[in-house]
Design a protein around this motif. Structure first.
Motif, PDB file in Angstrom:
ATOM      1  N   GLU A 276       0.669  -1.152  -0.081  1.00 47.93           N
ATOM      2  CA  GLU A 276       0.115  -0.152   0.002  1.00 47.93           C
ATOM      3  C   GLU A 276       0.965   1.409   0.129  1.00 47.93           C
ATOM      4  OE1 GLU A 276      -0.950  -2.798   1.960  1.00 47.93           O
ATOM      5  OE2 GLU A 276      -2.155  -3.053   0.385  1.00 47.93           O
ATOM      6  N   GLY A 277       2.162   1.156  -0.010  1.00 54.01           N
ATOM      7  CA  GLY A 277       3.066   2.292  -0.140  1.00 54.01           C
ATOM      8  C   GLY A 277       3.475   2.738   1.235  1.00 54.01           C
ATOM      9  N   VAL A 278       3.115   1.906   2.173  1.00 55.45           N
ATOM     10  CA  VAL A 278       3.119   2.580   3.653  1.00 55.45           C
ATOM     11  C   VAL A 278       4.603   2.034   4.005  1.00 55.45           C
ATOM     12  CG1 VAL A 278       2.336   2.364   5.889  1.00 55.45           C
ATOM     13  CG2 VAL A 278       0.969   2.395   4.097  1.00 55.45           C
ATOM     14  N   LEU A 279       5.464   3.098   4.714  1.00 54.83           N
ATOM     15  CA  LEU A 279       6.563   2.766   5.353  1.00 54.83           C
ATOM     16  C   LEU A 279       6.422   1.876   6.668  1.00 54.83           C
ATOM     17  CD1 LEU A 279       9.955   3.163   5.699  1.00 54.83           C
ATOM     18  CD2 LEU A 279       9.252   5.255   6.820  1.00 54.83           C
ATOM     19  N   ASN A 280       7.103   0.751   6.761  1.00 46.89           N
ATOM     20  CA  ASN A 280       7.291  -0.324   7.643  1.00 46.89           C
ATOM     21  C   ASN A 280       8.494  -0.374   8.516  1.00 46.89           C
ATOM     22  OD1 ASN A 280       4.359  -2.485   7.933  1.00 46.89           O
ATOM     23  ND2 ASN A 280       4.793  -0.915   6.353  1.00 46.89           N
ATOM     24  N   PHE A 281       8.634  -0.696   9.736  1.00 47.04           N
ATOM     25  CA  PHE A 281       9.744  -1.100  10.547  1.00 47.04           C
ATOM     26  C   PHE A 281       9.347  -2.130  11.354  1.00 47.04           C
ATOM     27  CE2 PHE A 281      10.436   3.696   9.907  1.00 47.04           C
ATOM     28  CZ  PHE A 281      11.510   3.669   9.337  1.00 47.04           C
ATOM     29  N   ARG A 282      10.486  -2.959  11.889  1.00 46.77           N
ATOM     30  CA  ARG A 282      10.474  -4.180  12.319  1.00 46.77           C
ATOM     31  C   ARG A 282      11.855  -4.370  13.263  1.00 46.77           C
ATOM     32  NH1 ARG A 282       6.201  -3.789  10.506  1.00 46.77           N
ATOM     33  NH2 ARG A 282       4.875  -5.514   9.630  1.00 46.77           N
ATOM     34  N   LYS A 283      11.457  -5.020  14.487  1.00 50.30           N
ATOM     35  CA  LYS A 283      12.602  -5.284  15.254  1.00 50.30           C
ATOM     36  C   LYS A 283      13.902  -6.036  14.581  1.00 50.30           C
ATOM     37  CE  LYS A 283      11.093  -3.659  19.444  1.00 50.30           C
ATOM     38  NZ  LYS A 283      11.587  -2.499  19.846  1.00 50.30           N
ATOM     39  N   ASP A 284      15.107  -5.658  15.052  1.00 50.83           N
ATOM     40  CA  ASP A 284      16.308  -6.185  14.526  1.00 50.83           C
ATOM     41  C   ASP A 284      16.490  -7.532  15.218  1.00 50.83           C
ATOM     42  OD1 ASP A 284      18.884  -6.759  13.494  1.00 50.83           O
ATOM     43  OD2 ASP A 284      19.910  -5.526  14.620  1.00 50.83           O
ATOM     44  N   ILE A 285      15.793  -8.671  15.204  1.00 48.26           N
ATOM     45  CA  ILE A 285      15.545  -9.703  15.855  1.00 48.26           C
ATOM     46  C   ILE A 285      16.944 -10.541  16.228  1.00 48.26           C
ATOM     47  CG2 ILE A 285      12.999 -10.185  15.812  1.00 48.26           C
ATOM     48  CD1 ILE A 285      13.469 -12.110  13.961  1.00 48.26           C
ATOM     49  N   TYR A 286      17.671 -10.474  15.060  1.00 44.50           N
ATOM     50  CA  TYR A 286      18.898 -11.262  15.124  1.00 44.50           C
ATOM     51  C   TYR A 286      20.208 -10.348  15.350  1.00 44.50           C
ATOM     52  CZ  TYR A 286      16.222 -15.274  13.236  1.00 44.50           C
ATOM     53  OH  TYR A 286      15.049 -16.411  13.232  1.00 44.50           O
ATOM     54  N   LYS A 287      19.924  -8.956  15.553  1.00 50.42           N
ATOM     55  CA  LYS A 287      20.942  -7.943  15.672  1.00 50.42           C
ATOM     56  C   LYS A 287      21.948  -8.153  14.184  1.00 50.42           C
ATOM     57  CE  LYS A 287      19.817  -7.440  19.802  1.00 50.42           C
ATOM     58  NZ  LYS A 287      19.193  -6.457  20.271  1.00 50.42           N
ATOM     59  N   HIS A 288      21.321  -8.334  13.212  1.00 50.01           N
ATOM     60  CA  HIS A 288      22.173  -8.248  12.032  1.00 50.01           C
ATOM     61  C   HIS A 288      22.023  -6.708  11.460  1.00 50.01           C
ATOM     62  CE1 HIS A 288      22.183 -12.255  11.119  1.00 50.01           C
ATOM     63  NE2 HIS A 288      21.208 -12.437  10.791  1.00 50.01           N
ATOM     64  N   ASP A 289      21.251  -5.854  11.916  1.00 53.15           N
ATOM     65  CA  ASP A 289      21.170  -4.553  11.567  1.00 53.15           C
ATOM     66  C   ASP A 289      22.430  -3.683  12.376  1.00 53.15           C
ATOM     67  OD1 ASP A 289      19.001  -4.772   9.952  1.00 53.15           O
ATOM     68  OD2 ASP A 289      17.579  -3.177  11.011  1.00 53.15           O
ATOM     69  N   GLU A 290      22.572  -4.159  13.533  1.00 52.15           N
ATOM     70  CA  GLU A 290      23.535  -3.707  14.581  1.00 52.15           C
ATOM     71  C   GLU A 290      25.007  -3.972  14.029  1.00 52.15           C
ATOM     72  OE1 GLU A 290      24.801  -4.712  19.160  1.00 52.15           O
ATOM     73  OE2 GLU A 290      22.745  -4.338  18.704  1.00 52.15           O
ATOM     74  N   ARG A 291      25.327  -4.928  13.536  1.00 54.89           N
ATOM     75  CA  ARG A 291      26.504  -5.699  12.992  1.00 54.89           C
ATOM     76  C   ARG A 291      26.670  -4.864  11.648  1.00 54.89           C
ATOM     77  NH1 ARG A 291      24.967 -10.384  15.345  1.00 54.89           N
ATOM     78  NH2 ARG A 291      23.841 -11.006  13.527  1.00 54.89           N
ATOM     79  N   LEU A 292      25.690  -4.629  10.742  1.00 56.63           N
ATOM     80  CA  LEU A 292      25.935  -3.955   9.626  1.00 56.63           C
ATOM     81  C   LEU A 292      25.984  -2.558   9.894  1.00 56.63           C
ATOM     82  CD1 LEU A 292      26.283  -3.827   6.476  1.00 56.63           C
ATOM     83  CD2 LEU A 292      23.684  -4.056   6.425  1.00 56.63           C
ATOM     84  N   ALA A 293      25.313  -1.824  10.681  1.00 55.46           N
ATOM     85  CA  ALA A 293      25.771  -0.389  11.126  1.00 55.46           C
ATOM     86  C   ALA A 293      27.090  -0.347  11.302  1.00 55.46           C
ATOM     87  CB  ALA A 293      24.700   0.023  12.094  1.00 55.46           C
ATOM     88  N   ASP A 294      27.601  -1.083  12.455  1.00 57.50           N
ATOM     89  CA  ASP A 294      29.044  -0.879  12.689  1.00 57.50           C
ATOM     90  C   ASP A 294      29.906  -0.781  11.642  1.00 57.50           C
ATOM     91  OD1 ASP A 294      28.345  -0.902  15.419  1.00 57.50           O
ATOM     92  OD2 ASP A 294      28.683  -3.028  15.749  1.00 57.50           O
ATOM     93  N   LYS A 295      29.770  -1.822  10.443  1.00 61.58           N
ATOM     94  CA  LYS A 295      30.484  -1.452   9.182  1.00 61.58           C
ATOM     95  C   LYS A 295      30.179  -0.302   8.637  1.00 61.58           C
ATOM     96  CE  LYS A 295      32.221  -5.862   9.328  1.00 61.58           C
ATOM     97  NZ  LYS A 295      33.661  -6.212   9.186  1.00 61.58           N
ATOM     98  N   LEU A 296      29.131   0.073   8.072  1.00 59.96           N
ATOM     99  CA  LEU A 296      28.842   1.289   7.565  1.00 59.96           C
ATOM    100  C   LEU A 296      29.196   2.471   7.942  1.00 59.96           C
ATOM    101  CD1 LEU A 296      25.170   0.123   5.863  1.00 59.96           C
ATOM    102  CD2 LEU A 296      27.342   0.154   4.931  1.00 59.96           C
ATOM    103  N   PHE A 297      28.873   2.772   9.408  1.00 61.80           N
ATOM    104  CA  PHE A 297      29.077   3.944  10.125  1.00 61.80           C
ATOM    105  C   PHE A 297      30.439   3.693  11.055  1.00 61.80           C
ATOM    106  CE2 PHE A 297      24.385   3.117   9.694  1.00 61.80           C
ATOM    107  CZ  PHE A 297      24.150   3.815   8.707  1.00 61.80           C
TER     108      PHE A 297
END
Length: 534
Positions: free
Chosen positions: A510-531
């Motif tokens: 429907e074109g709506v922005l969604n967010f979900r929990k980082d249940i496996y901490k993959h976001d956290e590890r990638l953020a460490d690399k990117l930022f």
């Protein structure tokens, strides 16, 4: 064969560049100039010039092979200039850089030296330029193009398997991309190296979040002992209304303290976007999500955009199954059309579901469950020691192995942990789709309960879809096979691509922005690399 004039000009450009080799931003003051109106025809550079360029521009050194391949293919003729001066393709690329910088707020796409030189060529007053300026503008445009396309279309240089991502990464030929842009004078790079469809949809939300970030005023809303409900009246409600209005869930500005019907609707909208239970009550989980700042949401989007750069080109096969782990959702496509979706249950944080792709090949009705060694060791053996009748009561049998680590399988039937059917796409991770007797778990908003495999909410519907072209498999036969106590394997007439992904920020149908929990901490590890967080 090149004329003597061209050879002389090549040598002159090399000498001019060498004179400026000891000062990165210094313009060589020579009387040698190029007149825009007469002298931009047939500009060539010497191959040694490229290697000298990297000495003063080390940021582009990792693209040395691409430079060599690109200019060698062109017989070292300039690419960004034509008979009138700076070419249309250069203007288009600079506009693309500026647009990307505005949208992504990424300073790495800006090169001050390049922009300074480019602006000189675009200055209607300035008609003459040193050979050094022409040479540096040419090579800086090429270097920045490689930097831009590598970052935007290929992503981080990190080994993505180290980040838990085992889907084969999309391959990008940077030299071929630049050649296409120069040849067609079309700097819409997406036409030559398309990104995942979700990429443009998700990145379109960045400007509004940057605007919220700039506004500030995002102090944490305090938690309450009890949830807020419709018709409640308290001062905190005005703050929540303001927050939901700024996030786009509440249409009208309202500074009153009453929990009215408009707020009730806005709360459910927000809960749906965050993957929370949609009950219209403002509880602790919702307050936690509201308190996440625009800066944090921007980073979450950037992390997910990075993953989208890795995604391979869309499958050309008719059927396609896509699972998004943090969303706990399966999507089934046919001929590029979403046919249906269903809830799924994925692995716990300790038994995380692997991110990978495969080809679904088999359906197994009334399956045995061959209990994995890890589960036998940590769960079954201790249970047998406490209760010798454990296997019989759980419809299990021993098929071999020592007492310390026996081989155990569960018989087909209503108690089988795989339910009535499983779907196999052979892989090294021993992950597959399957039914489950615990149907009540699908109603939970967070569904990470399994040992790694993916439990599907509507297994019969999936079986019907996969067997729909086989007239031997009607609804009655599927039901009978699922209810049987005899295992039956069915090989599909053709394999169906499966992709198990991990996106915590996405745009729904429907074109709506969604967010979900980082249940496996993959976001956290990638953020460490990117930022580069320390």
């Amino acid at each position: 064969m090149k004329s003597n004039g061209i050879i002389t000009l090549s040598v002159l450009l090399l000498l001019c560049y060498a004179c400026g080799n000891n000062a990165h931003n210094k313009t060589v003051e020579r009387d040698t100039t190029i007149n825009e109106t007469t002298s931009f025809n047939n500009l060539f550079l010497d191959s040694n010039t490229l290697h000298q360029f990297f000495v003063t521009n080390p940021r582009y050194e990792k693209y040395e092979k691409q430079f060599d391949d690109f200019y060698k293919e062109r017989n070292y003729e300039y690419a960004w200039f034509d008979s009138s001066g700076i070419g249309e393709q250069a203007r288009g690329f600079i506009n693309l850089l500026n647009s990307t910088i505005s949208t992504m707020q990424d300073s790495s796409f800006y090169n001050e030296r390049l922009m300074s030189l480019y602006n000189k060529f675009e200055d209607s007053v300035e008609k003459k330029h040193t050979a050094e300026e022409v040479l540096n503008t040419e090579l800086l445009l090429t270097g920045q193009f490689f930097h831009y396309t590598a970052k935007m279309y290929r992503g981080t240089d990190s080994n993505i398997a180290d980040l838990g991502w085992f889907i084969p990464r999309k391959k990008i030929n940077l030299t071929a991309l630049l050649d296409s842009v120069i040849l067609t004078k079309n700097t819409q790079v997406d036409q030559f190296a398309s990104l995942n469809e979700q990429y443009s949809k998700l990145s379109a939300f960045l400007p509004s979040l940057y605007a919220l970030q700039k506004e500030g005023n995002w102090d944490s809303i305090p938690q309450r002992k009890k949830p807020l409900h419709l018709n409640d009246d308290t001062i905190i409600i005005a703050t929540i209304k303001d927050r939901l209005h700024r996030l786009g869930d509440l249409a009208e500005i309202d500074s009153t303290n009453r929990f009215d019907s408009a707020l009730f609707t806005a709360v459910k909208s927000f809960q749906r976007r965050m993957g929370l239970s949609v009950d219209g009550a403002i509880g602790p989980k919702m307050i936690d999500e509201i308190n996440i700042t625009p800066t944090q949401r921007i980073q979450q989007i950037l992390v997910n955009l990075e993953r989208m750069r890795w995604m391979p080109a869309p499958h050309k096969k008719h059927e396609f199954i896509y699972v998004n782990i943090p969303e706990y959702k399966m999507y089934v496509y046919n001929d590029d059309t979403l046919k249906f979706s269903m809830n799924v249950i994925v692995g716990t944080a300790a038994n995380s579901t692997v991110i990978f792709s495969g080809d679904l090949k088999f359906i197994v009705f009334a399956p045995y469950w061959n209990v994995p060694v890890k589960i036998v060791r940590t769960e079954i053996v201790p249970a047998i020691k406490k209760d010798p009748g454990y296997l019989v009561r759980n419809n299990m049998e021993r098929t071999g192995g020592p007492d310390t680590l026996p081989s155990i399988r569960q018989l087909p039937g209503p108690l089988n942990s795989l339910g009535r059917v499983k779907f196999l796409f052979p892989n090294n991770y021993d992950i597959y789709f399957h039914d489950t007797p615990n149907r009540n778990l699908f109603s939970a908003s967070s569904r990470s309960f399994s040992h790694g495999c993916i439990r599907v909410g509507e297994p019969k519907k999936l079986a019907q879809f996969l067997l729909r072209t086989d007239t031997a498999w009607n609804d009655i036969r599927i039901d009978t096979s699922m209810e049987s106590h005899t295992e039956k394997w069915v090989t599909l007439p053709h394999t169906v691509p499966v992709m198990i992904t991990y996106f915590t920020a996405f745009v729904d149908n429907e074109g709506v922005l969604n967010f979900r929990k980082d249940i496996y901490k993959h976001d956290e590890r990638l953020a460490d690399k990117l930022f580069a967080r320390h």
